[in-house]
Design a protein around this motif. Structure first.
Motif, PDB file in Angstrom:
ATOM      1  N   LYS A 232       0.747  -1.517  -0.172  1.00  0.00           N
ATOM      2  CA  LYS A 232       0.069   0.146   0.015  1.00  0.00           C
ATOM      3  C   LYS A 232       0.821   1.184  -0.066  1.00  0.00           C
ATOM      4  O   LYS A 232       0.672   2.004  -0.689  1.00  0.00           O
ATOM      5  N   LYS A 233       2.206   1.376   0.678  1.00  0.00           N
ATOM      6  CA  LYS A 233       2.994   2.392   1.009  1.00  0.00           C
ATOM      7  C   LYS A 233       3.455   2.857  -0.572  1.00  0.00           C
ATOM      8  O   LYS A 233       3.441   3.169  -1.116  1.00  0.00           O
ATOM      9  N   ALA A 234       3.802   1.908  -1.368  1.00  0.00           N
ATOM     10  CA  ALA A 234       4.161   1.434  -2.122  1.00  0.00           C
ATOM     11  C   ALA A 234       3.409   2.195  -3.663  1.00  0.00           C
ATOM     12  O   ALA A 234       4.074   3.274  -4.263  1.00  0.00           O
ATOM     13  N   VAL A 235       2.777   1.867  -3.838  1.00  0.00           N
ATOM     14  CA  VAL A 235       1.759   1.919  -4.634  1.00  0.00           C
ATOM     15  C   VAL A 235       1.372   3.602  -4.545  1.00  0.00           C
ATOM     16  O   VAL A 235       1.388   4.215  -5.655  1.00  0.00           O
ATOM     17  N   GLU A 236       0.941   4.069  -3.218  1.00  0.00           N
ATOM     18  CA  GLU A 236       1.148   4.982  -2.807  1.00  0.00           C
ATOM     19  C   GLU A 236       2.097   6.278  -2.898  1.00  0.00           C
ATOM     20  O   GLU A 236       1.357   7.299  -3.906  1.00  0.00           O
ATOM     21  N   ALA A 237       3.094   5.636  -2.881  1.00  0.00           N
ATOM     22  CA  ALA A 237       4.467   6.579  -3.837  1.00  0.00           C
ATOM     23  C   ALA A 237       4.104   6.798  -4.982  1.00  0.00           C
ATOM     24  O   ALA A 237       5.242   7.117  -5.509  1.00  0.00           O
ATOM     25  N   GLY A 238       3.992   5.429  -5.975  1.00  0.00           N
ATOM     26  CA  GLY A 238       3.838   5.795  -7.312  1.00  0.00           C
ATOM     27  C   GLY A 238       4.983   4.706  -8.076  1.00  0.00           C
ATOM     28  O   GLY A 238       5.739   4.663  -8.258  1.00  0.00           O
ATOM     29  N   GLU A 239       5.711   3.912  -6.134  1.00  0.00           N
ATOM     30  CA  GLU A 239       6.801   3.502  -6.626  1.00  0.00           C
ATOM     31  C   GLU A 239       6.199   1.435  -7.340  1.00  0.00           C
ATOM     32  O   GLU A 239       7.249   0.963  -7.426  1.00  0.00           O
ATOM     33  N   LEU A 240       4.691   1.757  -7.418  1.00  0.00           N
ATOM     34  CA  LEU A 240       4.670  -0.372  -7.507  1.00  0.00           C
ATOM     35  C   LEU A 240       3.535  -0.277  -8.195  1.00  0.00           C
ATOM     36  O   LEU A 240       2.184   0.359  -7.767  1.00  0.00           O
ATOM     37  N   CYS A 241       3.886  -0.848  -9.200  1.00  0.00           N
ATOM     38  CA  CYS A 241       2.555  -1.017 -10.218  1.00  0.00           C
ATOM     39  C   CYS A 241       2.321  -2.600 -10.919  1.00  0.00           C
ATOM     40  O   CYS A 241       2.929  -2.950 -11.806  1.00  0.00           O
ATOM     41  N   PHE A 242       1.434  -3.151 -10.155  1.00  0.00           N
ATOM     42  CA  PHE A 242       0.641  -4.254 -10.692  1.00  0.00           C
ATOM     43  C   PHE A 242       0.135  -5.096 -10.506  1.00  0.00           C
ATOM     44  O   PHE A 242      -1.458  -3.791 -10.060  1.00  0.00           O
ATOM     45  N   GLY A 243      -0.929  -6.416 -11.024  1.00  0.00           N
ATOM     46  CA  GLY A 243      -2.039  -6.347 -10.967  1.00  0.00           C
ATOM     47  C   GLY A 243      -2.392  -6.682 -10.032  1.00  0.00           C
ATOM     48  O   GLY A 243      -3.687  -7.089 -10.409  1.00  0.00           O
ATOM     49  N   ARG A 244      -1.889  -7.435  -8.786  1.00  0.00           N
ATOM     50  CA  ARG A 244      -2.529  -7.604  -6.807  1.00  0.00           C
ATOM     51  C   ARG A 244      -2.770  -6.277  -5.958  1.00  0.00           C
ATOM     52  O   ARG A 244      -1.816  -5.213  -6.618  1.00  0.00           O
ATOM     53  N   ASP A 245      -3.573  -6.653  -5.162  1.00  0.00           N
ATOM     54  CA  ASP A 245      -2.959  -5.143  -3.682  1.00  0.00           C
ATOM     55  C   ASP A 245      -1.918  -6.347  -2.752  1.00  0.00           C
ATOM     56  O   ASP A 245      -1.977  -5.860  -1.682  1.00  0.00           O
ATOM     57  N   SER A 246      -1.148  -7.448  -3.224  1.00  0.00           N
ATOM     58  CA  SER A 246      -0.733  -8.207  -1.607  1.00  0.00           C
ATOM     59  C   SER A 246       0.373  -9.254  -3.030  1.00  0.00           C
ATOM     60  O   SER A 246       0.433  -9.235  -4.165  1.00  0.00           O
ATOM     61  N   VAL A 247       1.623  -9.834  -2.445  1.00  0.00           N
ATOM     62  CA  VAL A 247       2.410 -10.685  -3.186  1.00  0.00           C
ATOM     63  C   VAL A 247       2.200 -11.668  -2.332  1.00  0.00           C
ATOM     64  O   VAL A 247       2.449 -11.507  -1.327  1.00  0.00           O
ATOM     65  N   ILE A 248       3.295 -13.299  -2.955  1.00  0.00           N
ATOM     66  CA  ILE A 248       2.836 -13.940  -2.705  1.00  0.00           C
ATOM     67  C   ILE A 248       4.089 -14.281  -3.372  1.00  0.00           C
ATOM     68  O   ILE A 248       4.978 -14.532  -4.565  1.00  0.00           O
ATOM     69  N   VAL A 249       4.958 -14.951  -1.728  1.00  0.00           N
ATOM     70  CA  VAL A 249       6.836 -15.690  -2.070  1.00  0.00           C
ATOM     71  C   VAL A 249       6.076 -17.067  -1.130  1.00  0.00           C
ATOM     72  O   VAL A 249       5.555 -17.569  -1.096  1.00  0.00           O
ATOM     73  N   LEU A 250       7.647 -17.386  -2.114  1.00  0.00           N
ATOM     74  CA  LEU A 250       7.724 -19.118  -1.247  1.00  0.00           C
ATOM     75  C   LEU A 250       8.859 -19.612  -1.870  1.00  0.00           C
ATOM     76  O   LEU A 250       9.193 -18.331  -3.312  1.00  0.00           O
ATOM     77  N   ASN A 251       9.790 -20.607  -0.978  1.00  0.00           N
ATOM     78  CA  ASN A 251      11.312 -20.825  -2.080  1.00  0.00           C
ATOM     79  C   ASN A 251      10.929 -20.575  -3.042  1.00  0.00           C
ATOM     80  O   ASN A 251      10.531 -21.523  -3.342  1.00  0.00           O
ATOM     81  N   GLY A 252      12.616 -20.222  -3.673  1.00  0.00           N
ATOM     82  CA  GLY A 252      12.386 -21.304  -4.926  1.00  0.00           C
ATOM     83  C   GLY A 252      13.231 -22.644  -4.244  1.00  0.00           C
ATOM     84  O   GLY A 252      13.587 -22.721  -3.039  1.00  0.00           O
ATOM     85  N   ILE A 253      13.374 -23.209  -5.240  1.00  0.00           N
ATOM     86  CA  ILE A 253      14.243 -24.770  -5.488  1.00  0.00           C
ATOM     87  C   ILE A 253      15.116 -24.834  -3.920  1.00  0.00           C
ATOM     88  O   ILE A 253      16.147 -25.970  -2.848  1.00  0.00           O
ATOM     89  N   HIS A 254      16.323 -23.300  -4.741  1.00  0.00           N
ATOM     90  CA  HIS A 254      17.726 -23.739  -4.105  1.00  0.00           C
ATOM     91  C   HIS A 254      17.789 -22.710  -3.129  1.00  0.00           C
ATOM     92  O   HIS A 254      17.095 -21.692  -3.567  1.00  0.00           O
ATOM     93  N   PRO A 255      18.479 -22.753  -2.383  1.00  0.00           N
ATOM     94  CA  PRO A 255      18.967 -21.827  -0.908  1.00  0.00           C
ATOM     95  C   PRO A 255      18.274 -20.488  -1.212  1.00  0.00           C
ATOM     96  O   PRO A 255      19.916 -20.472  -2.568  1.00  0.00           O
ATOM     97  N   GLY A 256      18.316 -19.561  -0.773  1.00  0.00           N
ATOM     98  CA  GLY A 256      18.804 -18.463  -1.164  1.00  0.00           C
ATOM     99  C   GLY A 256      17.796 -17.714  -1.965  1.00  0.00           C
ATOM    100  O   GLY A 256      18.342 -16.255  -2.974  1.00  0.00           O
ATOM    101  N   SER A 257      17.058 -18.287  -2.855  1.00  0.00           N
ATOM    102  CA  SER A 257      16.430 -18.156  -3.398  1.00  0.00           C
ATOM    103  C   SER A 257      14.751 -18.082  -3.489  1.00  0.00           C
ATOM    104  O   SER A 257      14.348 -17.978  -2.554  1.00  0.00           O
ATOM    105  N   ILE A 258      13.304 -17.377  -3.895  1.00  0.00           N
ATOM    106  CA  ILE A 258      12.536 -16.762  -3.413  1.00  0.00           C
ATOM    107  C   ILE A 258      11.327 -17.071  -5.059  1.00  0.00           C
ATOM    108  O   ILE A 258      11.922 -15.971  -5.794  1.00  0.00           O
ATOM    109  N   HIS A 259      10.578 -17.865  -4.705  1.00  0.00           N
ATOM    110  CA  HIS A 259       9.728 -17.634  -6.062  1.00  0.00           C
ATOM    111  C   HIS A 259       8.515 -16.808  -5.856  1.00  0.00           C
ATOM    112  O   HIS A 259       7.658 -16.607  -4.866  1.00  0.00           O
TER     113      HIS A 259
END
Length: 503
Positions: free
Chosen positions: A241-268
């Motif tokens: 919300k903060k980034a969208v209001e600042a004009g620093e985020l433009c995408f098709g959702r209102d939240s972000v889904i994250v989960l691990n990548g298969i290799h340590p130190g990565s995020i999908h």
């Protein structure tokens, strides 16, 4: 590699459904060819940078078995998968998640097909379907060197969009029959050099900022190369919300889904929403790619600037193609409905089983599962449901079997069976049907489903529930959760859900 002019079975599309269909057809004894437009196998699973394979499970019951599980076992053996990890809270992600290395996926699929005697024709598009009356007799593939014609006893359409069936004149519905809208696509990507412990701690310390979140628990051994604590979460809503209001985020959702990548130190990231494009139309598909890549840039820069743990991260891989959830539903001898799926309906001519909730991504806006009928929805099933052979057979075409997400079903039912595990089960079934029909010289609409079911069981498929096996799987999963989580000092899973495993 030399190709024959005639095959028993030609599979169009080398994605998850096509891979399983080709392996199953070959297992039946059919001389099989796969025609794939990319230079590698996997379809959306590799080309669109999908995250983990959706569960093969309903609760702790493994519903998808046989060749799909053999594929998973080979991935594990090649240090390319964790196998199925149990989600303590299945809401939003499903009961289990099978993490995999996409490069290993390409390799393992290719080697399994070659070992089975399947020919693979890469870099080829179908340009023409040949018919005698309503019977498909062959295909012409177009390549950089010109066209190549093949004849086939049976063609399996595993193209995703049902391209071959439509080219042959099959009737279809695009997206939702009432609204004419399809689920949006997603441009998926990954970031590396992430401090995943720091990300996990942020989720743990800000639970109110997440719509859903879960720890993931291994239920079997897998390669030490891939060991880490796996988790999934959707949120970061205050930062978004903060980034969208600042004009620093433009995408098709209102939240972000994250989960691990298969290799340590990565995020999908399954964090973009590419809305309003018909991905079966080349012009609209082109525009969707531009939109998706802009969203990737915006989201990734947001993560670096706003989210703890991403300070030194960078984008390590992006999708070659927008991940498409829905386009055409080919009209078959039977159309699977939302009621069939939601009520756990059983059919005598079952050839595969569905198990995943009806997961409908919002086709109109940024919100998730919050706006009821006008937005997205997540509807749990009362039980597993059967997918009848009739959904795999085009209503007015002979010489063809449908496979993957283009089978005959409503948009709502498709929201359940479209996930990768379900697609693999459908692929296995379609390959058995195609192989048996080719060998016996009969049309799919005339095949004795008992023969199909018998062969599927021989291949290890779970065509029907095995109550004893289900009980063993449930007991094993509960013990794995107790042992694994008792060794951890924190959990992002809701306390009441976590406590339920220790009763």
């Amino acid at each position: 590699m030399k190709f024959k002019d005639k095959y028993d079975v030609i599979v169009v599309g080398g994605g998850p459904a096509g891979i399983m269909a080709a392996l199953a057809a070959a297992a039946v004894g059919a001389d099989t060819l796969v025609i794939e437009r990319n230079g590698f196998l996997g379809g959306a699973a590799t080309n669109s940078v999908l995250g983990p394979i959706s569960p093969f499970h309903f609760g702790d019951e493994q519903v998808i078995n046989g060749i799909p599980q053999e594929f998973m076992e080979q991935l594990i053996k090649e240090h390319g998968s964790t196998g199925h990890l149990k989600a303590l809270d299945p809401y939003g992600s499903g009961a289990y998640l099978g993490f995999y290395d996409r490069e290993k996926y390409k390799y393992v699929a290719e080697e399994m097909l070659l070992k089975a005697g399947v020919d693979i024709f890469f870099h080829a598009f179908i340009s023409e379907v040949h018919k005698t009356g309503n019977k498909i007799t062959g295909l012409t593939a177009i390549t950089k060197a010109g066209s190549r014609r093949f004849t086939a006893k049976i063609v399996v359409d595993a193209s995703g969009d049902g391209d071959t069936a439509v080219m042959a004149g099959a009737e279809y519905t695009y997206g939702n029959s009432e609204t004419g809208k399809a689920q949006p696509g997603s441009s998926m990507f990954e970031m590396a050099n992430v401090d995943t412990d720091k990300v996990y701690d942020y989720i743990y310390n800000n639970p109110e900022d997440f719509e859903w979140k879960s720890d993931l628990v291994p239920v079997r051994e897998y390669s030490d190369r891939l060991k880490q604590h796996y988790f999934v979460a959707q949120g970061f809503k205050k930062l978004v919300k903060k980034a969208v209001e600042a004009g620093e985020l433009c995408f098709g959702r209102d939240s972000v889904i994250v989960l691990n990548g298969i290799h340590p130190g990565s995020i999908h990231f399954n964090a973009t929403r590419v809305i309003g494009y018909n991905s079966a139309d080349p012009a609209e598909k082109s525009a969707s790619e531009i939109d998706g890549r802009r969203q990737i840039e915006s989201v990734s820069e947001f993560m670096v600037k706003y989210v703890p743990g991403f300070e030194n991260a960078y984008v390590s891989v992006t999708s070659n193609e927008v991940g498409v959830r829905e386009t055409r539903h080919i009209k078959g001898l039977y159309t699977l409905t939302a009621e069939d799926a939601g009520q756990g309906r059983k059919f005598e001519d079952v050839v595969s089983r569905g198990y995943f909730p009806m997961d409908i991504h919002n086709p109109d806006g940024a919100t998730g599962y919050t706006e009821g009928k006008s937005g997205g929805s997540w509807v749990d099933l009362k039980d597993t449901y059967d997918i009848p052979i009739r959904c795999l057979i085009p209503e007015k075409l002979d010489g063809m079997v449908l496979s993957g997400r283009c089978i005959s079903g409503t948009s709502e039912a498709h929201g359940s069976y479209r996930t990768q595990g379900g697609i693999m089960g459908i692929g296995q079934a379609s390959g058995v049907v195609a192989g048996l029909c080719a060998i016996k010289g009969i049309e799919p609409r005339n095949i004795n489903v008992k023969e199909v079911q018998k062969k599927l069981v021989e291949l290890g498929a779970s065509v029907w529930r095995d109550d004893a096996k289900k009980a063993r799987e449930e007991a094993h999963a509960k013990e794995c959760v107790k042992q694994y989580m008792s060794k951890r000092d924190k959990a992002i899973t809701k306390k009441d859900i976590l406590d339920s495993y220790f009763k």
